[in-house]
Scaffold this motif. Structure first.
Motif, PDB file in Angstrom:
ATOM      1  N   GLN A 154      12.353   3.110  -4.261  1.00 47.63           N
ATOM      2  CA  GLN A 154      11.208   3.694  -4.964  1.00 47.63           C
ATOM      3  C   GLN A 154      10.183   2.620  -5.292  1.00 47.63           C
ATOM      4  O   GLN A 154       8.980   2.820  -5.125  1.00 47.63           O
ATOM      5  CB  GLN A 154      11.656   4.397  -6.249  1.00 47.63           C
ATOM      6  N   ALA A 155      10.675   1.466  -5.766  1.00 52.74           N
ATOM      7  CA  ALA A 155       9.762   0.373  -6.121  1.00 52.74           C
ATOM      8  C   ALA A 155       9.041  -0.135  -4.868  1.00 52.74           C
ATOM      9  O   ALA A 155       7.818  -0.376  -4.904  1.00 52.74           O
ATOM     10  CB  ALA A 155      10.521  -0.769  -6.798  1.00 52.74           C
ATOM     11  N   ALA A 156       9.766  -0.295  -3.754  1.00 50.94           N
ATOM     12  CA  ALA A 156       9.160  -0.759  -2.502  1.00 50.94           C
ATOM     13  C   ALA A 156       8.136   0.251  -2.008  1.00 50.94           C
ATOM     14  O   ALA A 156       7.024  -0.117  -1.562  1.00 50.94           O
ATOM     15  CB  ALA A 156      10.235  -1.004  -1.453  1.00 50.94           C
ATOM     16  N   ALA A 157       8.425   1.544  -2.100  1.00 52.46           N
ATOM     17  CA  ALA A 157       7.495   2.585  -1.658  1.00 52.46           C
ATOM     18  C   ALA A 157       6.253   2.578  -2.546  1.00 52.46           C
ATOM     19  O   ALA A 157       5.119   2.717  -2.049  1.00 52.46           O
ATOM     20  CB  ALA A 157       8.175   3.949  -1.688  1.00 52.46           C
ATOM     21  N   ALA A 158       6.427   2.386  -3.866  1.00 58.08           N
ATOM     22  CA  ALA A 158       5.281   2.349  -4.787  1.00 58.08           C
ATOM     23  C   ALA A 158       4.418   1.134  -4.477  1.00 58.08           C
ATOM     24  O   ALA A 158       3.170   1.227  -4.484  1.00 58.08           O
ATOM     25  CB  ALA A 158       5.771   2.323  -6.235  1.00 58.08           C
ATOM     26  N   GLU A 159       5.049  -0.007  -4.188  1.00 57.26           N
ATOM     27  CA  GLU A 159       4.288  -1.227  -3.861  1.00 57.26           C
ATOM     28  C   GLU A 159       3.496  -1.026  -2.568  1.00 57.26           C
ATOM     29  O   GLU A 159       2.323  -1.407  -2.490  1.00 57.26           O
ATOM     30  CB  GLU A 159       5.244  -2.413  -3.725  1.00 57.26           C
ATOM     31  N   ARG A 160       4.143  -0.426  -1.535  1.00 50.56           N
ATOM     32  CA  ARG A 160       3.426  -0.155  -0.288  1.00 50.56           C
ATOM     33  C   ARG A 160       2.251   0.801  -0.522  1.00 50.56           C
ATOM     34  O   ARG A 160       1.159   0.636   0.030  1.00 50.56           O
ATOM     35  CB  ARG A 160       4.382   0.456   0.756  1.00 50.56           C
ATOM     36  N   HIS A 161       2.455   1.792  -1.346  1.00 53.58           N
ATOM     37  CA  HIS A 161       1.408   2.765  -1.645  1.00 53.58           C
ATOM     38  C   HIS A 161       0.236   2.091  -2.368  1.00 53.58           C
ATOM     39  O   HIS A 161      -0.932   2.354  -2.048  1.00 53.58           O
ATOM     40  CB  HIS A 161       1.985   3.905  -2.482  1.00 53.58           C
ATOM     41  N   ARG A 162       0.540   1.203  -3.348  1.00 51.33           N
ATOM     42  CA  ARG A 162      -0.515   0.490  -4.067  1.00 51.33           C
ATOM     43  C   ARG A 162      -1.306  -0.400  -3.114  1.00 51.33           C
ATOM     44  O   ARG A 162      -2.545  -0.468  -3.181  1.00 51.33           O
ATOM     45  CB  ARG A 162       0.088  -0.369  -5.193  1.00 51.33           C
ATOM     46  N   ALA A 163      -0.568  -1.091  -2.198  1.00 50.84           N
ATOM     47  CA  ALA A 163      -1.240  -1.982  -1.248  1.00 50.84           C
ATOM     48  C   ALA A 163      -2.137  -1.174  -0.313  1.00 50.84           C
ATOM     49  O   ALA A 163      -3.279  -1.570  -0.024  1.00 50.84           O
ATOM     50  CB  ALA A 163      -0.218  -2.778  -0.452  1.00 50.84           C
ATOM     51  N   GLN A 164      -1.657  -0.038   0.167  1.00 49.87           N
ATOM     52  CA  GLN A 164      -2.455   0.820   1.043  1.00 49.87           C
ATOM     53  C   GLN A 164      -3.692   1.332   0.302  1.00 49.87           C
ATOM     54  O   GLN A 164      -4.793   1.358   0.851  1.00 49.87           O
ATOM     55  CB  GLN A 164      -1.603   1.997   1.536  1.00 49.87           C
ATOM     56  N   HIS A 165      -3.506   1.703  -0.959  1.00 50.92           N
ATOM     57  CA  HIS A 165      -4.622   2.204  -1.761  1.00 50.92           C
ATOM     58  C   HIS A 165      -5.668   1.110  -1.938  1.00 50.92           C
ATOM     59  O   HIS A 165      -6.886   1.367  -1.828  1.00 50.92           O
ATOM     60  CB  HIS A 165      -4.119   2.709  -3.123  1.00 50.92           C
ATOM     61  N   ALA A 166      -5.188  -0.119  -2.191  1.00 48.38           N
ATOM     62  CA  ALA A 166      -6.123  -1.237  -2.384  1.00 48.38           C
ATOM     63  C   ALA A 166      -6.893  -1.478  -1.090  1.00 48.38           C
ATOM     64  O   ALA A 166      -8.112  -1.720  -1.127  1.00 48.38           O
ATOM     65  CB  ALA A 166      -5.365  -2.483  -2.799  1.00 48.38           C
ATOM     66  N   ARG A 167      -6.241  -1.421   0.088  1.00 53.07           N
ATOM     67  CA  ARG A 167      -6.935  -1.608   1.363  1.00 53.07           C
ATOM     68  C   ARG A 167      -7.961  -0.489   1.599  1.00 53.07           C
ATOM     69  O   ARG A 167      -9.077  -0.730   2.068  1.00 53.07           O
ATOM     70  CB  ARG A 167      -5.939  -1.649   2.520  1.00 53.07           C
ATOM     71  N   ASP A 168      -7.578   0.714   1.254  1.00 51.91           N
ATOM     72  CA  ASP A 168      -8.490   1.861   1.442  1.00 51.91           C
ATOM     73  C   ASP A 168      -9.722   1.708   0.566  1.00 51.91           C
ATOM     74  O   ASP A 168     -10.853   1.977   0.995  1.00 51.91           O
ATOM     75  CB  ASP A 168      -7.779   3.179   1.122  1.00 51.91           C
ATOM     76  N   VAL A 169      -9.554   1.272  -0.702  1.00 52.31           N
ATOM     77  CA  VAL A 169     -10.681   1.102  -1.616  1.00 52.31           C
ATOM     78  C   VAL A 169     -11.579  -0.016  -1.102  1.00 52.31           C
ATOM     79  O   VAL A 169     -12.827   0.112  -1.116  1.00 52.31           O
ATOM     80  CB  VAL A 169     -10.180   0.799  -3.065  1.00 52.31           C
ATOM     81  N   GLU A 170     -10.999  -1.116  -0.637  1.00 54.25           N
ATOM     82  CA  GLU A 170     -11.756  -2.255  -0.115  1.00 54.25           C
ATOM     83  C   GLU A 170     -12.534  -1.841   1.129  1.00 54.25           C
ATOM     84  O   GLU A 170     -13.707  -2.210   1.291  1.00 54.25           O
ATOM     85  CB  GLU A 170     -10.796  -3.391   0.222  1.00 54.25           C
ATOM     86  N   GLN A 171     -11.920  -1.043   2.006  1.00 59.44           N
ATOM     87  CA  GLN A 171     -12.562  -0.619   3.239  1.00 59.44           C
ATOM     88  C   GLN A 171     -13.729   0.347   2.929  1.00 59.44           C
ATOM     89  O   GLN A 171     -14.775   0.303   3.574  1.00 59.44           O
ATOM     90  CB  GLN A 171     -11.546   0.068   4.158  1.00 59.44           C
ATOM     91  N   ARG A 172     -13.560   1.176   1.922  1.00 65.17           N
ATOM     92  CA  ARG A 172     -14.590   2.119   1.541  1.00 65.17           C
ATOM     93  C   ARG A 172     -15.805   1.353   0.964  1.00 65.17           C
ATOM     94  O   ARG A 172     -16.949   1.754   1.165  1.00 65.17           O
ATOM     95  CB  ARG A 172     -14.040   3.094   0.526  1.00 65.17           C
ATOM     96  N   ALA A 173     -15.511   0.284   0.265  1.00 60.96           N
ATOM     97  CA  ALA A 173     -16.596  -0.509  -0.319  1.00 60.96           C
ATOM     98  C   ALA A 173     -17.395  -1.182   0.763  1.00 60.96           C
ATOM     99  O   ALA A 173     -18.608  -1.413   0.610  1.00 60.96           O
ATOM    100  CB  ALA A 173     -16.028  -1.540  -1.288  1.00 60.96           C
ATOM    101  N   LEU A 174     -16.796  -1.529   1.864  1.00 60.62           N
ATOM    102  CA  LEU A 174     -17.480  -2.169   2.986  1.00 60.62           C
ATOM    103  C   LEU A 174     -18.351  -1.183   3.768  1.00 60.62           C
ATOM    104  O   LEU A 174     -19.327  -1.586   4.398  1.00 60.62           O
ATOM    105  CB  LEU A 174     -16.494  -2.829   3.936  1.00 60.62           C
ATOM    106  N   VAL A 175     -18.087  -0.005   3.724  1.00 59.00           N
ATOM    107  CA  VAL A 175     -18.803   1.001   4.509  1.00 59.00           C
ATOM    108  C   VAL A 175     -20.051   1.393   3.865  1.00 59.00           C
ATOM    109  O   VAL A 175     -20.830   1.357   3.166  1.00 59.00           O
ATOM    110  CB  VAL A 175     -17.935   2.247   4.747  1.00 59.00           C
TER     111      VAL A 175
END
Length: 175
Positions: A154-175
């Motif tokens: 669960q902790a590993a899945a939450a960490e992966r989800h947070r990392a994916q969310h951070a990449r998505d937010v960063e990518q949206r800011a670039l667009v």
């Protein structure tokens, strides 16, 4: 007894016919120096197909042999034709002995089976009493390991989800 006498007489008649028609023939081991001739064989058939005068002699010899065989069976009983007969009472007694032996063996096997079943029940009960605390401890340890593994996943899945969310937010800011 009558059937056995008839069979013995028929055998003697066949033997005497062949011996009368072919004097040097060895009918089922009667003369060890001569070749063996069995009733129904080619040699036997060739010896039987002869002139009528010789056939009359053969018939007389066969009748005499048959009468002799019947007399022998009547005098000596079944042993004369190589058979030993038991009286019905002896046969019944023998069968009853076999049945009694079978019943005794069956009872012994049933007793052994019951004894083994009781011993197995006792051993199983003892095993369960000794193993119960061990089984409970093993179950508790397995549950704790499973819970730890689940929490790690669960902790590993939450960490992966947070990392994916951070990449998505960063990518949206670039667009």
């Amino acid at each position: 007894l009558a059937n056995r006498a008839v069979a013995a007489a028929a055998q003697a008649a066949a033997t005497s016919v062949v011996q009368a028609l072919a004097p040097g023939a060895n009918v089922q081991g009667a003369n060890p120096d001569a070749p063996v001739v069995r009733p129904g064989s080619r040699a036997w058939l060739s010896a039987v197909i002869i002139p009528a005068g010789t056939a009359a002699k053969a018939a007389a010899a066969a009748a005499a042999a048959a009468a002799e065989a019947v007399k022998k069976v009547e005098e000596e009983g079944d042993a004369a034709v190589g058979m030993t007969a038991k009286s019905p009472a002896e046969h019944l007694a023998e069968q009853q002995k076999k049945i009694q032996a079978f019943k005794k063996e069956k009872a012994e096997l049933r007793q052994r089976l019951q004894s083994l079943a009781r011993r197995l029940d006792y051993m199983e009960r003892a095993r369960r009493k000794e193993e119960r605390p061990l089984l409970l401890a093993a179950r508790d340890a397995r549950l704790a390991d499973d819970r730890r593994y689940f929490e790690q996943q669960q902790a590993a899945a939450a960490e992966r989800h947070r990392a994916q969310h951070a990449r998505d937010v960063e990518q949206r800011a670039l667009v």
